[in-house]
Design an enzyme around this catalytic site. Structure first.
Site, PDB file in Angstrom:
ATOM      1  N   LYS A 188       0.838  -1.197   0.000  1.00 32.05           N
ATOM      2  CA  LYS A 188       0.000   0.000   0.000  1.00 32.05           C
ATOM      3  C   LYS A 188       0.874   1.248   0.000  1.00 32.05           C
ATOM      4  O   LYS A 188       2.001   1.210   0.488  1.00 32.05           O
ATOM      5  CB  LYS A 188      -0.852   0.035   1.293  1.00 32.05           C
ATOM      6  CG  LYS A 188      -1.986  -0.958   1.346  1.00 32.05           C
ATOM      7  CD  LYS A 188      -2.752  -0.815   2.661  1.00 32.05           C
ATOM      8  CE  LYS A 188      -3.889  -1.813   2.773  1.00 32.05           C
ATOM      9  NZ  LYS A 188      -4.977  -1.638   1.803  1.00 32.05           N
TER      10      LYS A 188
ATOM     11  N   ARG B 199     -10.372 -11.460   2.075  1.00 33.22           N
ATOM     12  CA  ARG B 199     -11.241 -12.509   1.518  1.00 33.22           C
ATOM     13  C   ARG B 199     -10.548 -13.873   1.551  1.00 33.22           C
ATOM     14  O   ARG B 199     -11.214 -14.895   1.581  1.00 33.22           O
ATOM     15  CB  ARG B 199     -11.666 -12.118   0.094  1.00 33.22           C
ATOM     16  CG  ARG B 199     -10.574 -12.086  -0.913  1.00 33.22           C
ATOM     17  CD  ARG B 199     -10.942 -11.282  -2.146  1.00 33.22           C
ATOM     18  NE  ARG B 199     -10.939  -9.839  -1.896  1.00 33.22           N
ATOM     19  CZ  ARG B 199     -11.291  -8.921  -2.785  1.00 33.22           C
ATOM     20  NH1 ARG B 199     -11.689  -9.290  -3.995  1.00 33.22           N
ATOM     21  NH2 ARG B 199     -11.253  -7.637  -2.484  1.00 33.22           N
TER      22      ARG B 199
HETATM   23  N1  BES Z   1      -8.028  -3.751   4.610  1.00 32.56           N
HETATM   24  C1  BES Z   1      -8.260  -3.329   3.283  1.00 32.56           C
HETATM   25  C2  BES Z   1      -9.578  -2.583   3.098  1.00 32.56           C
HETATM   26  C3  BES Z   1      -9.755  -1.288   3.823  1.00 32.56           C
HETATM   27  C4  BES Z   1      -9.689  -0.098   3.146  1.00 32.56           C
HETATM   28  C5  BES Z   1     -10.051  -1.250   5.164  1.00 32.56           C
HETATM   29  C6  BES Z   1      -9.901   1.092   3.789  1.00 32.56           C
HETATM   30  C7  BES Z   1     -10.257  -0.054   5.816  1.00 32.56           C
HETATM   31  C8  BES Z   1     -10.186   1.119   5.126  1.00 32.56           C
HETATM   32  C9  BES Z   1      -8.274  -4.543   2.364  1.00 32.56           C
HETATM   33  O1  BES Z   1      -7.490  -5.602   2.755  1.00 32.56           O
HETATM   34  C10 BES Z   1      -7.766  -4.099   1.043  1.00 32.56           C
HETATM   35  O2  BES Z   1      -6.638  -3.729   0.973  1.00 32.56           O
HETATM   36  N2  BES Z   1      -8.606  -4.141   0.026  1.00 32.56           N
HETATM   37  C11 BES Z   1      -8.247  -3.744  -1.275  1.00 32.56           C
HETATM   38  C12 BES Z   1      -8.722  -4.786  -2.247  1.00 32.56           C
HETATM   39  C13 BES Z   1      -8.249  -4.594  -3.646  1.00 32.56           C
HETATM   40  C14 BES Z   1      -6.764  -4.852  -3.737  1.00 32.56           C
HETATM   41  C15 BES Z   1      -9.000  -5.536  -4.552  1.00 32.56           C
HETATM   42  C16 BES Z   1      -8.899  -2.398  -1.576  1.00 32.56           C
HETATM   43  O3  BES Z   1     -10.038  -2.220  -1.187  1.00 32.56           O
HETATM   44  O4  BES Z   1      -8.228  -1.542  -2.141  1.00 32.56           O
HETATM   45 MN    MN Z   2      -5.484  -5.436   2.107  1.00 33.97          MN
END
Ligand code: BES
Ligand code: MN
Ligand code: ZN
Length: 494
Positions: free
Chosen positions: A276, A350
């Site tokens: 990230k 997931r």
């Molecule tokens: N933990 C994150 C989602 C999240 C985003 C939680 C903002 C709290 C606040 C999750 O694991 C994630 O990174 N999701 C990705 C998925 C994508 C790579 C398909 C996302 O939502 O960007």
């Molecule tokens: Mn994630």
């Protein structure tokens, strides 16, 4: 915070501060404020500020009077509740939170809240006040060395009604409020103080205290169970993962249903190899909120003792980049046997839930609910205001929405049709762990649905709601404990 019931007239209650709600019975633009208590002395004490037009009963309007004539209380706090016709238990919950936060800041140690005479029962009123008061009493300042030790020590509920019923309502609301705060305490911890191992220890300790059966499994068991999706995430971290299983099996409960509550417990989500951006990454310490939710719910269930079997499962892990980490393009075989092509290692929630749901089914769960800070996409869709709800079964969703009416928590159903599943089909494995650019909350839900299979299932995406970005008069900034109350009501209603 102690809670006690008083059946006395509000004006006769000895307290540092008496709190009463002012409602507005005026039609449309007209205002006709009145104190929602039949006590003549309280009405008289508020008469002047109401007559002056200063107090109109607007929502969250707050007026503090000192040494009110005719009252035993040292102060009278008038809290506006808005239009009388629209005043609900959910509004009252917020007012109680606001009372706690406002009075605590003024150094008040105890207060008495007059249950307003409204469209709902006195039992519902005291329940909302107690829940709201516990919600309001939480602050996420445990690591501030100059934090103020201001606390409300005692809350008196002033209500009219049947003593036993009111007392029961207060006791239950306490359990619910304290359990929600238990969850918030877990979520509040930064990842160096909340590793999977620590989360498991906290769960275990809680289970011992309330008499729940709890098992914690490590990497060996995760591999032995062939949880390839969960392990794919966990393998990249030096912190060992934990599979937390909490069982509530009360004597006299029917064999079925068995409710399975599965929580995402990523104690820190860097994104893994698909790392990230560093801006805002610190927030990813709350990526275990779904797991903490289920731990808080299990606590409440153990204390409230409904006659239904419940199993809580938390898949706890870090999501880290390292030489051992899974990489985009890797293929993992989930516990169910389905193969998953890892497109983005940041879609880790997931993966751990896929195996958590499968395991819940193997343990005999007949109905499933999962909670997870799963997608940024749900935040795009619903903002910070609503939890995204997904379900593969309309009757189960109906049951759940009845629980929402009781909890006052805001959630909105989103679709999980086959079209979203199609977006996650891989050309070389059964599924991909991402579904492309659009509809990200629904593609993630469709992915999970594949692991709930034919078991009735609800998925709660709490990414936008588990952390309050701003403080509100009734709740601090930080972990919200969202979904805890709804899930407790859901289980109790089964
Ligand atoms: N933990 C994150 C989602 C999240 C985003 C939680 C903002 C709290 C606040 C999750 O694991 C994630 O990174 N999701 C990705 C998925 C994508 C790579 C398909 C996302 O939502 O960007
Ligand atoms: Mn994630
Ligand atoms: Zn995550």
């Amino acid at each position: 915070m102690k809670t006690e019931l008083s059946l006395s007239a509000p004006s006769a209650v000895e307290t540092e501060c008496l709190v009463a709600v002012v409602l507005d019975r005026g039609e449309k633009d007209k205002t006709e404020p009145y104190v929602a208590a039949s006590d003549k002395a309280v009405q008289a004490a508020a008469a002047e500020v109401i007559a002056s037009g200063e107090v109109i009963g607007k929502t969250l309007e707050s007026t503090l009077l000192h040494k009110p004539a005719g009252l035993k209380g040292g102060r009278l706090l008038l809290l506006g509740g808005g239009k009388a016709k629209k005043f609900t238990a959910a509004n009252l919950r917020k007012l109680a939170g606001a009372a706690v936060r406002g009075l605590k800041a003024k150094g008040v140690k105890n207060f008495a809240f007059v249950a307003p005479e409204a469209e709902f029962s006195a039992e519902e009123a005291v329940k909302a006040i107690v829940e709201g008061a516990f919600l309001g009493s939480f602050d996420s300042d445990t690591y501030k060395s100059d934090r103020k030790e201001q606390k409300i020590e005692a809350l008196t509920l002033v209500a009219k009604g049947e003593q036993n019923a009111l007392q029961k309502s207060i006791a239950e609301a306490r359990i619910i409020g304290e359990s929600q705060n238990f969850t918030r305490d877990l979520v509040n911890e930064p990842s160096n103080h909340m590793t999977p191992t620590i989360l498991a220890e906290r769960a275990k300790k809680m289970c011992q205290e309330v008499g729940l059966h709890c098992e914690v499994y490590g990497a060996d068991k995760i591999k032995e169970l062939k949880m390839g999706a969960f392990w794919g995430v966990a393998q990249g971290s030096d912190e060992p993962p934990a599979l937390i299983v909490m069982k509530y099996e009360p004597a006299g409960a029917p064999e079925k249903p068995v409710l399975g509550l599965v929580g995402k417990g990523i104690t820190f989500d860097t994104g893994g190899i698909s790392i990230k951006p560093s801006d805002g990454m610190e927030k990813m310490k709350y990526d275990m909120a779904g797991g903490a939710t289920m731990i808080g719910v299990m606590r409440a269930i153990a204390l409230l003792k409904p006659k239904v079997k419940v199993i809580g499962i938390v898949c706890a892990s870090e999501n880290m980049p390292s030489g051992k980490a899974q990489k985009p393009g890797d293929i993992q075989t989930a516990m169910s046997g389905k193969t998953i092509e890892i497109i983005n290692t940041d879609a880790e929630g997931r993966l751990v839930l896929a195996d958590g749901l499968c395991y819940a089914r193997q343990l005999g769960c007949t109905h499933l609910v999962d909670a997870a800070t799963l997608t940024g996409a749900v935040v795009v869709a619903l903002g910070y205001a609503n939890v995204g709800v997904f379900a593969n079964d309309d009757p189960l969703y109906e049951r759940f929405s009845q629980a929402l009416a009781k909890s006052g928590e805001k959630m909105w159903r989103l679709p999980v049709d086959d079209e979203y599943l199609d977006m996650t089909r891989s050309s070389i494995a059964d599924l991909m762990n991402t579904g492309g650019r659009w509809g990200g909350a629904s593609t993630a839900a469709a992915f999970l649905r594949e692991f709930a299979e034919d078991t009735p299932w609800i998925h709660l995406d709490i990414a936008g709601t588990a952390w309050m970005e701003e403080q509100k008069p009734w709740i601090a900034k930080g972990p919200s404990g969202i979904a805890v109350r709804s899930l407790i009501e859901f289980v109790r209603g089964f």
